[in-house]
Design a protein around this motif. Structure first.
Motif, PDB file in Angstrom:
ATOM      1  N   GLU A 239       0.806  -1.220   0.000  1.00  0.00           N
ATOM      2  CA  GLU A 239       0.000   0.000   0.000  1.00  0.00           C
ATOM      3  C   GLU A 239       0.838   1.268   0.000  1.00  0.00           C
ATOM      4  N   SER A 240       1.978   1.235   0.657  1.00  0.00           N
ATOM      5  CA  SER A 240       2.805   2.442   0.746  1.00  0.00           C
ATOM      6  C   SER A 240       3.256   2.928  -0.624  1.00  0.00           C
ATOM      7  N   LEU A 241       3.338   2.028  -1.596  1.00  0.00           N
ATOM      8  CA  LEU A 241       3.740   2.435  -2.943  1.00  0.00           C
ATOM      9  C   LEU A 241       2.704   3.364  -3.558  1.00  0.00           C
ATOM     10  N   GLN A 242       1.428   3.080  -3.337  1.00  0.00           N
ATOM     11  CA  GLN A 242       0.396   3.938  -3.905  1.00  0.00           C
ATOM     12  C   GLN A 242       0.217   5.204  -3.072  1.00  0.00           C
ATOM     13  N   ASP A 243       0.490   5.122  -1.775  1.00  0.00           N
ATOM     14  CA  ASP A 243       0.333   6.291  -0.918  1.00  0.00           C
ATOM     15  C   ASP A 243       1.372   7.358  -1.227  1.00  0.00           C
ATOM     16  N   ALA A 244       2.568   6.942  -1.685  1.00  0.00           N
ATOM     17  CA  ALA A 244       3.681   7.874  -1.860  1.00  0.00           C
ATOM     18  C   ALA A 244       3.642   8.613  -3.186  1.00  0.00           C
ATOM     19  N   GLY A 245       2.788   8.200  -4.117  1.00  0.00           N
ATOM     20  CA  GLY A 245       2.704   8.917  -5.384  1.00  0.00           C
ATOM     21  C   GLY A 245       2.783   7.980  -6.563  1.00  0.00           C
ATOM     22  N   PRO A 246       2.401   8.469  -7.757  1.00  0.00           N
ATOM     23  CA  PRO A 246       2.366   7.607  -8.942  1.00  0.00           C
ATOM     24  C   PRO A 246       3.745   7.227  -9.431  1.00  0.00           C
ATOM     25  N   GLY A 247       3.806   6.080 -10.118  1.00  0.00           N
ATOM     26  CA  GLY A 247       5.058   5.650 -10.744  1.00  0.00           C
ATOM     27  C   GLY A 247       6.143   5.358  -9.733  1.00  0.00           C
ATOM     28  N   THR A 248       7.374   5.577 -10.133  1.00  0.00           N
ATOM     29  CA  THR A 248       8.513   5.255  -9.274  1.00  0.00           C
ATOM     30  C   THR A 248       8.623   6.194  -8.081  1.00  0.00           C
ATOM     31  N   ALA A 249       7.827   7.281  -8.053  1.00  0.00           N
ATOM     32  CA  ALA A 249       7.793   8.132  -6.861  1.00  0.00           C
ATOM     33  C   ALA A 249       7.391   7.340  -5.629  1.00  0.00           C
TER      34      ALA A 249
END
Length: 369
Positions: A239-249
């Motif tokens: 989930e943290s991947l989507q919380d931090a912003g789109p793509g590699t962000a």
């Protein structure tokens, strides 16, 4: 080439779908259908209520605008066409981007006679690779052994277990201990969905370590997760991947984790991360870091999608396996989908199963007359 486009709403029944916070039994979906040159392609938008960063109504409105003026597509440049089509939809609506990108790649793959996963990564050395294995979901630890028996008997060597129910934390640990005692060689993945209580997280991770899990996904939520140092178990990001912003962000807040070897895998759900290409970029960025001499792995997974979304996620799983030095079991077992939900040809009993005879997404579609 400019395709004709339309939206088709649908409903999918699901079983055994849930985490520490809630359960789901019905998915409302939108199918985006594209038609051109006698072929058809389809994509699926199905935000998961209470989990996905977008909602079905907003995704539908964006896709309706997209359908009113669909983009021109280039059969000779499928990835570029898919990216341009996806980027016409706001990044805050990842399920709609996933639908548009999948429909474009499905249509262009059919016109080119190529399976979608080959479009994503090319030929590579596919002929020498074994089909990637599946991880089976044990939906509840209340009857974990019964569920595990069915999965292991099907040939699955990796089990994913949901943990983190506040009132059952100790019972969960005991259930994990029983599973480990019964199946010493089965890989256990634990997924807390950020639900472990911060006051007990150190204790619980130590107890999890005793059952030697392959990894633990998201033991804490948000900023608390980033403050977790020197965990006794391998960790994975979801989930943290989507919380931090789109793509590699999505990886940016975890640069230190990756550099220090705390993160062994990223869990990639294209419906929540904005599509197949965004997931591939995340996988490649993560793989530039190494843990014990091995690249950080990538696990294709789903948000309890319908058959179209699951088939697309399976194509991602096949693409990831072609690029990985050590493919991890894909979190794409279809057991949450009743047989009546429809075919998912790329998902077998214990492995993903590529089929070069099925171009595009590989589902049976016929263009309208």
């Amino acid at each position: 080439m400019t395709p004709r486009a339309r939206l088709e709403p649908g409903t999918v029944r699901i079983v055994g779908a849930g985490n520490a916070r809630r359960t789901w039994s019905t998915r409302h979906v939108l199918h985006l259908r594209l038609e051109a040159a006698g072929a058809a392609g389809v994509g699926e938008a199905a935000p998961l209520p209470g989990y996905s960063p977008d909602a079905l109504e907003a995704a539908g409105e964006a896709l309706a605008r997209w359908c009113a003026a669909p983009p021109s597509l280039d059969v000779d440049a499928p990835l570029q066409s898919a990216r341009r089509a996806s980027e016409r939809i706001p990044s805050a609506l990842p399920s709609a981007r996933f639908a548009a990108e999948t429909a474009v790649l499905d249509l262009l793959g059919r016109l080119r006679g190529e399976p979608l996963h080959r479009l994503l990564v090319g030929e590579a050395d596919a002929a020498t690779r074994e089909p990637p294995p599946l991880a089976g979901l044990v939906a509840s630890l209340d009857d974990a052994e019964e569920q595990a028996v069915r999965l292991v008997d099907r040939g699955l060597g990796t089990l994913k277990l949901k943990v983190g129910r506040a009132e059952r934390l100790d019972d969960e640990v005991e259930a994990l201990e029983r599973l480990r005692a019964r199946w010493p060689s089965v890989a256990l993945r634990l997924d807390a969905n950020g639900a472990l209580p911060p006051a007990r997280v150190d204790e619980l991770l130590e107890r999890y370590a005793a059952v030697a899990p392959e990894l633990v996904e998201e033991p804490l939520a948000g900023a608390a997760l980033r403050r977790l140092h020197r965990p006794p178990v391998p960790l994975a990001l979801d989930e943290s991947l989507q919380d931090a912003g789109p793509g590699t962000a999505g990886l940016a807040p975890f640069t230190d984790w990756l550099a220090e070897g705390r993160c062994v895998a990223v869990v990639l759900k294209p419906a929540a991360l904005g599509g197949l290409l965004a997931c591939l970029e995340l996988a490649r960025a993560a793989a530039r870091h190494r843990v014990d001499g091995r690249a950080v792995g990538a696990i294709a997974s789903h948000t309890f999608d319908g058959p179209v979304g699951l088939q697309a996620a399976a194509a991602l799983g096949l693409a990831l396996a072609l690029e990985a030095d050590r493919p991890l079991a894909a979190g794409l077992d279809r057991s949450y989908l009743p047989a009546a939900a429809g075919e998912v040809p790329l998902v077998g009993a214990a492995t993903l199963r590529p089929d070069r005879a099925r171009p595009g997404l590989g589902l049976d579609l016929e263009p309208d007359p």
